[in-house]
Design an enzyme around this catalytic site. Sequence first.
Site, mmCIF file in Angstrom:
data_model
loop_
_atom_site.group_PDB
_atom_site.id
_atom_site.type_symbol
_atom_site.label_atom_id
_atom_site.label_comp_id
_atom_site.label_asym_id
_atom_site.label_seq_id
_atom_site.Cartn_x
_atom_site.Cartn_y
_atom_site.Cartn_z
ATOM 1 N N CYS A 136 14.046 -32.213 24.450
ATOM 2 C CA CYS A 136 15.105 -33.216 24.286
ATOM 3 C C CYS A 136 14.679 -34.280 23.273
ATOM 4 C CB CYS A 136 15.402 -33.870 25.635
ATOM 5 S SG CYS A 136 16.602 -35.212 25.524
ATOM 6 N N CYS A 139 15.665 -37.889 24.277
ATOM 7 C CA CYS A 139 14.813 -38.486 25.325
ATOM 8 C C CYS A 139 13.443 -38.871 24.775
ATOM 9 C CB CYS A 139 14.593 -37.498 26.475
ATOM 10 S SG CYS A 139 16.028 -36.556 26.949
ATOM 11 N N ASP A 140 12.851 -38.019 23.947
ATOM 12 C CA ASP A 140 11.435 -38.194 23.596
ATOM 13 C C ASP A 140 11.161 -38.544 22.135
ATOM 14 O OD1 ASP A 140 10.791 -37.514 26.218
ATOM 15 O OD2 ASP A 140 10.873 -35.381 25.763
#
Length: 327
Positions: A136, A139-140
């Site tokens: 992701c 997200c990261d």
Amino acid sequence: MAQSEMYDLAIIGGGPGGLSAAIYAMRAALKTVLIEKAVPGGQVNLSDEVENYPGYTHINGSELAMRFAEHARSYGLEEVNDEVVSVEPGLEYHGVRLSGGREIRTHAVILATGGTPRKLDVPGEQDLYGKGVSYCAVCDGFFFRGKQVIVVGGGDSACEEGLYLAKLAQRVYLVHRRDSLRASRILQQRVTAECKMEVLWNSAVSEILSGSGGVTGVTLQDTQTGRKRQMSVDGVFIFIGFEPNNQLVPAGVRMSTDGFVITDDQCSTAIPGIYAIGDLKEKYARQIVLSAADGCLAALSAAHYVETRKAKMGAEICELPEILSAR
Ligand code: NAP
């Protein structure tokens, strides 16, 4: 069994398909419950930009997810935040068992459980998840500002996520096993135009390498010559498709060899009153708009099914929810 309630429809999964089904089901006055173990929106929450949902030239994925949820909630939708552990078809009613032991009894069930990212299955991948391996970018990606990353895959997801990462990382290498991308033409053009991205053609990651702080590089294998080389990178983002979340699909429901549920054109499975929609369903393309359309079809079909069933059973029709009777 802790508790037993009777519903017209239980929707399992709160992504675009499940929420769209909820909107149509509530408007059809079905006593509906939507069960989601995480946050509403599903995979859409992981998208930075959505540019192909009609009505929005450009919208953030989690914002779109929130709008879907708000729309469904405006009809007074009942939501349960829990994990479903089994769906048990029956002649009188279908049972939906939750992790806490509660059982929901329902005339109809819509399975909208989507999919999860496919794994590369190479050494290092599992151990380094969260330490430089990610599925992701939204997200990261933040952790890789000014760093070098590779993105594995050649589809829409790999290109979209790679373009997102290019806004943060110093350099993004798109590693693809063939010599042409699967992604849509517009995304291919954007990847080509992005000066921080480079496509490594005919290449596969055969190992993810690590040091004390996490990922340090990968071993790349030329898919044509078999030659291997090592490459230093700080992060590995994997977008090579996904596997359907079909664990709850009851026995007797037909599935493709890849595990996607085969339905008719109303999203009905072989078991009366059980429907499968969205990314769980076998179909030509997987798009938010198609999941939403599946949700509509399944809910309308379920409404007809429940009505017919109740008429046969001589049961009373549910009362119209307050919000609808006011309209
Ligand atoms: P996808 O379209 O199935 O593409 C997967 C990519 O990963 C392919 O390029 C495939 O290579 C590669 N791949 C698969 N297994 C691999 C392996 N073991 N090792 C290395 N590479 C591997 O998956 P996706 O990109 O996640 O998209 C899924 C669906 O969602 C698609 O229908 C897509 O159109 C849709 N989607 C749409 C949007 C959008 O419209 N904005 C955004 C994201 C996703 P090959 O090409 O060689 O098979």
